[in-house]
Design an enzyme around this catalytic site. Structure first.
Site, PDB file in Angstrom:
ATOM      1  N   LYS A  84       0.859  -1.190   0.000  1.00 53.89           N
ATOM      2  CA  LYS A  84       0.000   0.000   0.000  1.00 53.89           C
ATOM      3  C   LYS A  84       0.891   1.234   0.000  1.00 53.89           C
ATOM      4  O   LYS A  84       1.793   1.372   0.822  1.00 53.89           O
ATOM      5  CB  LYS A  84      -0.849  -0.013   1.266  1.00 53.89           C
ATOM      6  CG  LYS A  84      -2.276   0.374   1.052  1.00 53.89           C
ATOM      7  CD  LYS A  84      -2.985   0.212   2.382  1.00 53.89           C
ATOM      8  CE  LYS A  84      -4.448   0.455   2.230  1.00 53.89           C
ATOM      9  NZ  LYS A  84      -5.096   0.503   3.530  1.00 53.89           N
TER      10      LYS A  84
HETATM   11  C1  E4P Z   1      -8.261   1.503   3.379  1.00 54.62           C
HETATM   12  O1  E4P Z   1      -7.622   0.583   2.916  1.00 54.62           O
HETATM   13  C2  E4P Z   1      -8.111   2.011   4.738  1.00 54.62           C
HETATM   14  O2  E4P Z   1      -7.448   1.027   5.504  1.00 54.62           O
HETATM   15  C3  E4P Z   1      -9.412   2.254   5.456  1.00 54.62           C
HETATM   16  O3  E4P Z   1     -10.526   1.901   4.679  1.00 54.62           O
HETATM   17  C4  E4P Z   1      -9.499   3.606   6.074  1.00 54.62           C
HETATM   18  O4  E4P Z   1     -10.732   3.736   6.739  1.00 54.62           O
HETATM   19  P1  E4P Z   1     -11.018   4.863   7.819  1.00 54.62           P
HETATM   20  O5  E4P Z   1     -11.318   6.141   7.105  1.00 54.62           O
HETATM   21  O6  E4P Z   1     -12.205   4.334   8.571  1.00 54.62           O
HETATM   22  O7  E4P Z   1      -9.787   4.959   8.688  1.00 54.62           O
END
Ligand code: E4P
Length: 220
Positions: A84
């Site tokens: 990521k």
């Molecule tokens: C995406 O891969 C992120 O890990 C996640 O969806 C972020 O979500 P949040 O806005 O609830 O932290």
């Protein structure tokens, strides 16, 4: 539509995997920070071994060169690693380099169709569009998602779109209606997706009626 679980919690992952509906997992540094008593590598390896599908692990460097080094190390942790990478100029530089090495990437923190388009151009395997965080600042999250899906279709980009920052089941349903490839869902939301009061009432009623049938069959 593929469903990924958005968590680094092994218990949640094991439960969801046992239900047979999970295609992958996404994590981020915040999700790892909630897990105590593990080293990053041990927990990441355990997650990778538990999930039969892609698992996103995030880099934390700022410069492309450092992100690429981190990504190569993460990639050694298992066959199903997806690295990521936060969206940005350095991030996309890293994505381009990694995609030419065959390392899968998930460009995260994407909030507009123009960002999604650039991530796809750089060769990202996945691009994560954050719905909940857009809702939080009164932006039209679904317009961003729908426009991105349409742009990718127009040009047959191979990059898959992940609806991320999901806060409730309707986020998943709306993402599915516009043909989003994947939704990454927190465990609590996944559990809510199972629920309907009429299902519970229906099961109770079938059980009671069956009992009644058995009782009357005994009498006869
Ligand atoms: C995406 O891969 C992120 O890990 C996640 O969806 C972020 O979500 P949040 O806005 O609830 O932290």
């Amino acid at each position: 539509m593929k469903i990924f679980l958005d968590t680094a919690d092994l218990n949640e992952i094991r439960k969801a995997v046992s239900w047979g509906i999970i295609d992958g997992v996404t994590t981020n540094p915040t999700l790892f920070s909630k897990q105590k008593g593990f080293s990053f590598e041990d927990l990441a390896r355990e997650i990778l071994n538990t999930v039969d599908g892609p698992v996103s692990l995030e880099v934390v460097s700022d410069l492309a060169e450092d992100m690429v080094k981190e990504a190569r190390n993460l990639n050694k942790l298992g066959d199903n690693v997806v690295v990521k990478i936060p969206f940005g100029k350095e991030g996309l530089k890293a994505v381009r380099a990694l995609s030419s090495e065959g390392i899968k990437t998930n460009v995260t923190l994407v909030f507009s169709p123009s960002q999604a388009l650039l991530a796809a151009k750089a060769g990202a395997t996945y691009v994560s569009i954050f719905l909940g965080r857009l809702d939080d600042i009164s932006n039209e999250a679904f317009k961003v998602l729908a426009d991105s899906v349409e742009i990718f279709r127009n040009y047959d980009f191979r990059t898959e779109i992940i609806a991320a920052s999901i806060r409730h089941p309707m986020h998943v349903v709306q993402a599915a209606l516009i043909g989003t490839d994947i939704a990454t869902v927190p465990f609590a939301v996944l559990e809510k997706m199972f629920k309907h009061p009429l299902t519970d009432v229906g099961i109770e009623r079938f059980k009671k009626d069956w009992e009644q049938f058995l009782q009357s069959a005994k009498k006869d």
